[in-house]
Design a protein around this motif. Structure first.
Motif, PDB file in Angstrom:
ATOM      1  N   ILE B  10       1.109  -1.296  -0.012  1.00  0.00           N
ATOM      2  CA  ILE B  10       0.132   0.067  -0.040  1.00  0.00           C
ATOM      3  C   ILE B  10       0.456   1.184  -0.052  1.00  0.00           C
ATOM      4  O   ILE B  10       1.768   1.510   0.814  1.00  0.00           O
ATOM      5  CB  ILE B  10      -0.953  -0.318   1.226  1.00  0.00           C
ATOM      6  N   TYR B  11       0.639   1.978  -0.880  1.00  0.00           N
ATOM      7  CA  TYR B  11       1.605   3.689  -0.844  1.00  0.00           C
ATOM      8  C   TYR B  11       0.816   4.107  -0.491  1.00  0.00           C
ATOM      9  O   TYR B  11      -0.616   4.728  -0.653  1.00  0.00           O
ATOM     10  CB  TYR B  11       1.495   3.409  -2.683  1.00  0.00           C
ATOM     11  N   GLY B  16      -5.131   9.194   0.460  1.00  0.00           N
ATOM     12  CA  GLY B  16      -4.700   9.040  -0.492  1.00  0.00           C
ATOM     13  C   GLY B  16      -4.101   7.744  -1.052  1.00  0.00           C
ATOM     14  O   GLY B  16      -3.521   7.662  -1.877  1.00  0.00           O
ATOM     15  N   VAL B  18      -2.641   3.747  -2.137  1.00  0.00           N
ATOM     16  CA  VAL B  18      -3.376   2.815  -3.069  1.00  0.00           C
ATOM     17  C   VAL B  18      -2.462   1.494  -2.699  1.00  0.00           C
ATOM     18  O   VAL B  18      -1.016   1.417  -2.119  1.00  0.00           O
ATOM     19  CB  VAL B  18      -2.232   3.616  -4.118  1.00  0.00           C
ATOM     20  N   THR B  19      -3.661   0.939  -3.251  1.00  0.00           N
ATOM     21  CA  THR B  19      -3.382  -0.927  -2.694  1.00  0.00           C
ATOM     22  C   THR B  19      -3.000  -0.825  -4.278  1.00  0.00           C
ATOM     23  O   THR B  19      -3.544  -1.620  -4.956  1.00  0.00           O
ATOM     24  CB  THR B  19      -4.470  -1.276  -2.551  1.00  0.00           C
ATOM     25  N   ALA B  20      -1.090  -1.452  -4.623  1.00  0.00           N
ATOM     26  CA  ALA B  20      -0.697  -1.264  -5.559  1.00  0.00           C
ATOM     27  C   ALA B  20      -0.617  -2.708  -5.529  1.00  0.00           C
ATOM     28  O   ALA B  20      -0.763  -3.984  -6.737  1.00  0.00           O
ATOM     29  CB  ALA B  20       0.492  -1.132  -5.532  1.00  0.00           C
ATOM     30  N   GLY B  41      -0.165  -0.623 -14.722  1.00  0.00           N
ATOM     31  CA  GLY B  41      -0.950   0.274 -13.061  1.00  0.00           C
ATOM     32  C   GLY B  41      -1.084  -1.193 -12.666  1.00  0.00           C
ATOM     33  O   GLY B  41      -2.372  -0.469 -11.500  1.00  0.00           O
ATOM     34  N   THR B  46       5.688  -2.732  -9.164  1.00  0.00           N
ATOM     35  CA  THR B  46       5.580  -2.986  -8.057  1.00  0.00           C
ATOM     36  C   THR B  46       6.292  -4.136  -7.311  1.00  0.00           C
ATOM     37  O   THR B  46       6.906  -3.988  -5.836  1.00  0.00           O
ATOM     38  CB  THR B  46       4.678  -2.435  -7.028  1.00  0.00           C
TER      39      THR B  46
END
Ligand code: ATP
Ligand code: MG
Lengths: 266, 357
Positions: B10-11, B16, B18-20, B41, B46
């Motif tokens: 998770i970034y 804000g 983002v679960t990458a 994306g 990652t």
């Protein structure tokens, strides 16, 4: 066909440009010219001579002030550049350094705060320190110079770092380099032109400074600019023109070098 | 062997965030050409960055030889990376770039020299050893990047879309080259691409990813023939998807209606829940209407697109759905077909693949 707007086609462009250049360079030309004047009266040309240069270079007070200025500028530039490199690394590379932009703005404070205000503030702080610690000496002048030199050293270093691919450092780490080795073998060599440019800029800025030096200096700490200011108060001497011309020459040389060095792209 | 156990990334934090990647588990075998495939994306980079050590997983473990290396910095992992933009050191020559990893490892000078020469030969760059990086083409830089990453003989080589900057011809050539290097060195390659054709031609196994999820890990053939779900089926190759209605299941057989046609299929081929039927265009044949066995569909020809050896036939079915068939140009039934004409298609039962919707 629509032509692109080109200011060069406006009436009077040439005249305005000429006027601007005249404003920029006429004073310097007059100064440089009269530094070679054989006579000692302003506005009366009496022929070409090195007289004032010879006199300035053999003046012990000027020698003393010039040496102090050069050493001060060298040390201040070195210290401020070292600090600027650390600051630039922190504000461009470290992710966890959250408010990066705010920090960069704080570092650039000396560019924003009026110099005279800074001078008064430093004077106040330093006299408090002097009283509290009893310490005196060049340290105060040096600290002041380092302070206002930092942003000038910081900006070229940061610009260089921002133009540098962060993957290069990752690649080096990926190839078993320790963080220190990455810095020594990748970051530092690629940053070198920016560091050199920052150092030279800081050097010139320190060499040039009069307002802050004037406030902070104590007896026997005359720098070249403060010496010149003192002399001019007493009466204008062509000797000062010669010193000024040499200062202009030195600044020009260093700024040209810094420009050339920084032109090699990362 | 390297394993990911329920790895999530998770970034950022709070609103804000983002679960990458979410909950990815997979095993990459020794000496395998393993590909991460997925749309832009979906979290491929990652995942690779966590294998390299540039990112730390938010949750989960990365296990190499029985040891969790998730928190180990990049310089302490026997894993090297070929960067998408190559990231060659611009102030060094080709040979110095290749020697960098060996120098960091403190190998003796003579050994480094020999290994650099060996690597230069491996990528056919001996004549360019003393060139500066800026004076080299994209393809040459690619080879240097490969040689640099292979020189320390890592356990695993990570490649993030290494071919995307090359033109088609060079790309094909490098695909073959990479396969050869992998076979010759015996190093595990983890290769990232969003090009399914590239993935199918090069890989031993492929992990198909979408939006941070791992959908399926399988050989290219299995992915194509037995996709685990609609996402994989749609991402790998061309496919028609037809609605499926299950009328009844009794014992081993199920009665279903696919695109309006009734069919009896082995119940074991039906997934649980909602499903769709995948039909590959090349498995469809032109046939007289009303045949038996398999699926028979008839409709109006919308369009015929000649593509060399075959023709793409777009057929509009009575229920409004469109289906694309790839018919060999030698097929006699193709003669005289024109847009607007009626045509009948047949799909053999074994060409029907029911996938979860
Ligand atoms: N440093 C970061 N900070 C925040 N979000 C990030 C960061 N890096 C990636 N992301 C997000 O994580 C998700 C996955 O990104 P990632 O780069 O792994 O995708 P990818 O599969 O490699 O895509 P592409 O094919 O475009 O390279 C994306 O939504 C991206 O925006
Ligand atoms: Mg990516």
């Amino acid at each position: 066909m629509a032509r692109r707007f080109d200011p060069q086609t406006l009436p009077g462009f040439g005249a305005i440009a000429a006027l601007a250049f005249a404003l920029l360079y006429l004073p310097l030309i007059v100064l440089v010219t009269y530094s070679f004047n054989a006579g000692d009266l302003i506005g009366r040309w009496e022929g070409l001579s090195w007289r004032w240069y010879a006199q300035a270079l053999s003046n012990a007070a000027i020698q003393d002030a010039a040496l102090r200025s050069l050493v001060l500028a060298l040390v201040a530039a070195a210290l401020s550049t070292a600090l600027a490199v650390l600051a630039a690394l922190a504000t461009t590379r470290a992710d966890q350094f959250r408010p990066r932009h705010a920090i960069a703005a704080v570092i650039n404070q000396p560019l924003v705060v009026p110099e005279i205000v800074m001078a008064v503030a430093l004077l106040l702080l330093f006299s408090m320190l002097r009283q509290a610690t009893g310490l005196s000496g060049m340290g105060y002048l040096l600290a002041a110079h380092v302070t206002f030199c930092i942003p000038f050293a910081y900006l070229p270093v940061r610009a260089r770092l921002e133009g540098m691919d962060a993957n290069l450092e990752r690649a080096a780490a990926d190839l078993y380099a320790s963080p220190l080795t990455v810095f020594r073998r990748i970051t530092l060599p690629l940053l070198a032109p920016g560091i050199l440019a920052g150092f030279m800029l800081a050097f010139v800025i320190s060499l040039d400074n009069v307002v802050i030096s004037q406030f902070i200096k104590t007896a026997g700490q005359e720098t070249l600019p403060t010496y010149m200011l003192g002399q001019l108060r007493r009466g204008i001497s062509a000797e000062i023109y010669a010193v000024s011309t040499m200062l202009v020459g030195l600044s020009l040389l260093i700024l040209t070098l810094s420009f050339l060095v920084n032109r090699t792209r990362p | 062997m390297i394993q990911l156990h329920s790895v999530s990334k998770i970034y950022g934090a709070g609103a804000g965030a983002v679960t990458a990647l979410s909950d990815v588990s997979l095993t990459i075998a020794e000496n395998e050409f393993f590909t991460l495939l997925g749309p832009s994306g979906c979290g491929k980079t990652t995942l690779l960055r966590m294998l390299a050590g540039f990112e730390v997983p938010s949750r989960g473990a990365i296990v190499l030889d029985g040891r969790d290396i998730a928190d180990l910095p990049p310089n302490r992992r026997p894993i090297n990376t070929v960067f998408q933009n190559y990231a060659l050191f611009p102030h060094m020559t080709v040979a110095q770039n290749i020697a960098f990893g060996l120098q960091s490892l403190g190998r003796p000078r003579a050994a480094i020299k020999a290994r650099v020469a060996e690597m230069l030969a491996l990528v056919a760059m001996e004549h360019l050893a003393d060139r500066k990086i800026a004076a080299m083409s994209g393809g040459q830089q690619q080879r240097v990047a490969l040689a640099r990453a292979l020189a320390p003989a890592p356990r695993i080589l990570l490649l993030d879309e290494p071919l995307s900057a090359l033109d088609l011809k060079l790309r094909r050539q490098m695909q073959i080259e990479l396969k050869r290097l992998q076979a010759e060195t015996g190093i595990t390659f983890v290769f990232v691409t969003h090009d399914q054709e590239e993935a199918l031609t090069m890989s031993d196994r492929i992990a198909v990813m979408g939006a941070g999820l791992l959908h399926q890990v399988a050989s290219p053939r299995d992915l194509y023939d037995r996709p685990a779900n609609r996402f994989v089926a749609g991402f790998i190759g061309e496919g028609n998807f037809l609605p499926v209605h299950v009328r009844s299941r009794d014992g081993a057989l199920a009665r279903v209606t696919i695109a309006g046609a009734d069919l009896t299929l082995p119940a074991e081929t039906l997934p649980a829940g909602e499903m769709q039927a995948l039909v590959r265009p090349e498995r469809i044949v032109l046939a007289p209407a009303g045949g038996t066995g398999g699926l028979h569909l008839s409709g109006v020809v919308e369009n015929l697109v000649y593509i060399g050896t075959d023709t793409h036939l777009h057929l509009r079915l009575p229920d409004g759905a469109q289906i694309t068939a790839r018919i060999g140009n030698g097929d006699p039934h193709l003669q005289g077909l024109a847009p607007g004409a009626r045509a009948a298609l047949a799909v053999p039962s074994d060409a029907l693949r029911l996938v979860p919707a």
